[in-house]
Design an enzyme around this catalytic site. Structure first.
Site, short mmCIF file in Angstrom:
data_model
loop_
_atom_site.label_atom_id
_atom_site.label_comp_id
_atom_site.label_asym_id
_atom_site.label_seq_id
_atom_site.Cartn_x
_atom_site.Cartn_y
_atom_site.Cartn_z
N VAL A 136 -40.46 1.99 9.84
CA VAL A 136 -40.18 1.89 8.42
C VAL A 136 -39.23 3.03 8.09
O VAL A 136 -39.59 4.20 8.23
CB VAL A 136 -41.46 1.99 7.58
N SER A 137 -38.02 2.69 7.71
CA SER A 137 -36.99 3.71 7.50
C SER A 137 -37.35 4.63 6.35
O SER A 137 -38.17 4.29 5.48
CB SER A 137 -35.64 3.05 7.21
#
Length: 410
Positions: free
Chosen positions: A76-77
């Site tokens: 998850v950036s």
């Protein structure tokens, strides 16, 4: 109140706080993206043992899958780059968007931005990643607003498109021809493009047959898998004690690396540029300048026990090769006592020449690019290459075309 209720309340509080920070920093610019970020429960898309404080930090990426060697395959950036890239895409309600690289939370925010009459298609090459995304989107009531597919996005997505925007959430070395084919005229591709080892999230707008940038953001992403993967070349240089410095080349690796045998046993030389940076000033564009103009440019990694590890505050992980010698970017305290001065330290029979090559590019960056508007990037597909380019334009060859980087003049 139950523990779940307490967690949800705390999550909402942290999410609003982070939204305010991202808005103040300029990563969130539009009401649509702000509303999407405040609505989507980011914590529902990260591993359950992730602390809320980590989930809702602006610059914290959360790994969701690793390979057998511990390398990140999916994540998850960080919130800052997610919101920045959605802003770069300039989506509107009712728009159609393709997300390449599934995780769930980004697709949920895209669904909020384009609204109930829009279309969001999220694809990933890894079935485990898409299965997780489907489950999480369903659990957060976005399952009927996002289509998730398992496929290699290097190829066309049959039955979908064309798209107003394509957002790539993996580090790409090149732009697949399929992305341009599936993009409407005037549409936008937002891609974390790797350029000689340096990455920028670039918003490319389709102009006739080539693409021109509208914005760029400093970023870092896990590399693309599948047909679009690109493997760096790596050389290991042992020092006299048996410790190793690793040189990684995105492109332009030396034709005869044997010339570097024993190079770390030679006397070290150095050269200094006179270019100083005050404390707190960003110099990320220096790396981009090197990537475009410094011959033999590479990234460095220092193994345990090497001189570089013993002096961690004196160097940066960028270097260059000049035949039988190599240099690396160095720093020392500025003469006036605040900030640092850039220079280069080098090894090899022609170490001073290698150091001077790097110093000359530091000085060129200082006079031609530093503290100026961001450069313009363009992508020219094979068969549509430019007849000529302005002087001073960096050119990076890719598999399906070439990338140009042009800094403002004057």
């Amino acid at each position: 109140m139950t523990g779940t209720t307490i967690d949800e309340s705390r999550a909402a509080e942290l999410r609003d706080k982070l939204a305010n920070e991202l808005k103040e920093a300029g990563f969130i610019r539009s009401p649509q993206v702000e509303a999407a970020f405040r609505t989507v429960p980011r914590h529902a898309f990260v591993p359950s043992d992730t602390p809320l404080e980590v989930t809702y930090e602006a610059d914290s990426a959360v790994v969701t899958k690793r390979d057998a060697n511990g390398m990140a395959l999916s994540s998850v950036s960080a919130a800052f780059i997610q919101t920045a890239m959605i802003e770069q895409a300039e989506l509107r309600p009712g728009g159609a968007v393709l997300e390449i690289g599934s995780g769930g939370v980004n697709a949920a925010m895209l669904a909020e931005v384009v609204g109930p009459h829009g279309q969001v298609v999220s694809v990933d090459i890894d079935a485990e990643v898409t299965e997780r995304a489907v489950a999480l989107l369903g659990a957060t009531r976005y399952g009927d607003r996002v289509t998730v597919l398992t496929t290699d996005a290097e190829h066309d997505i049959p039955g979908f498109g064309p798209f107003d925007a394509i957002i790539v959430t993996a580090g790409a070395w090149d732009l697949a021809p399929a992305w341009r084919r599936q993009l409407v005229k005037g549409g936008t591709i937002v891609v974390p493009l790797r350029m000689n080892g340096v990455s920028r999230s670039i918003a490319f707008q389709r102009t006739n047959e080539h693409l021109v940038s509208t914005s760029s953001v400093v970023c870092g992403f896990v590399p693309m898998q599948g047909a679009g993967a690109h493997i760096d070349r790596e050389f290991r240089l042992p020092d006299p004690s048996g410790h190793v410095i690793i040189l990684r080349f995105d492109d332009g690796a030396p034709e005869d690396p044997a010339l570097l045998n024993g190079v770390l046993a030679t006397d070290r030389s150095e050269a200094w540029s006179g270019v100083t940076i005050p404390d707190g000033e960003s110099f990320a564009d220096l790396y981009l300048w090197f990537a475009g103009f410094l011959p033999g440019f590479c990234r460095l990694a220092a193994g345990e026990g090497t001189e570089l590890v013993q002096k961690p505050q004196t160097w940066f992980p960028f270097g260059c090769i000049l035949g039988d010698s190599f240099a690396y970017l160095s720093r020392r305290p500025a003469a006036e006592g605040t900030g640092i001065e850039f220079g280069a330290r080098a090894y090899g029979p022609h170490g001073h020449d290698a150091a001077m090559a790097m110093v000359e590019q530091i000085q060129a960056w200082d006079t031609q690019a530093r503290n100026r508007p961001e450069p313009t990037f363009a992508y020219w597909p094979t068969g549509h290459l430019p007849a000529q380019l302005p002087e001073g334009t960096a050119v990076l060859n890719k598999t399906h075309g070439l990338v140009t980087i042009s800094w403002p003049t004057g």
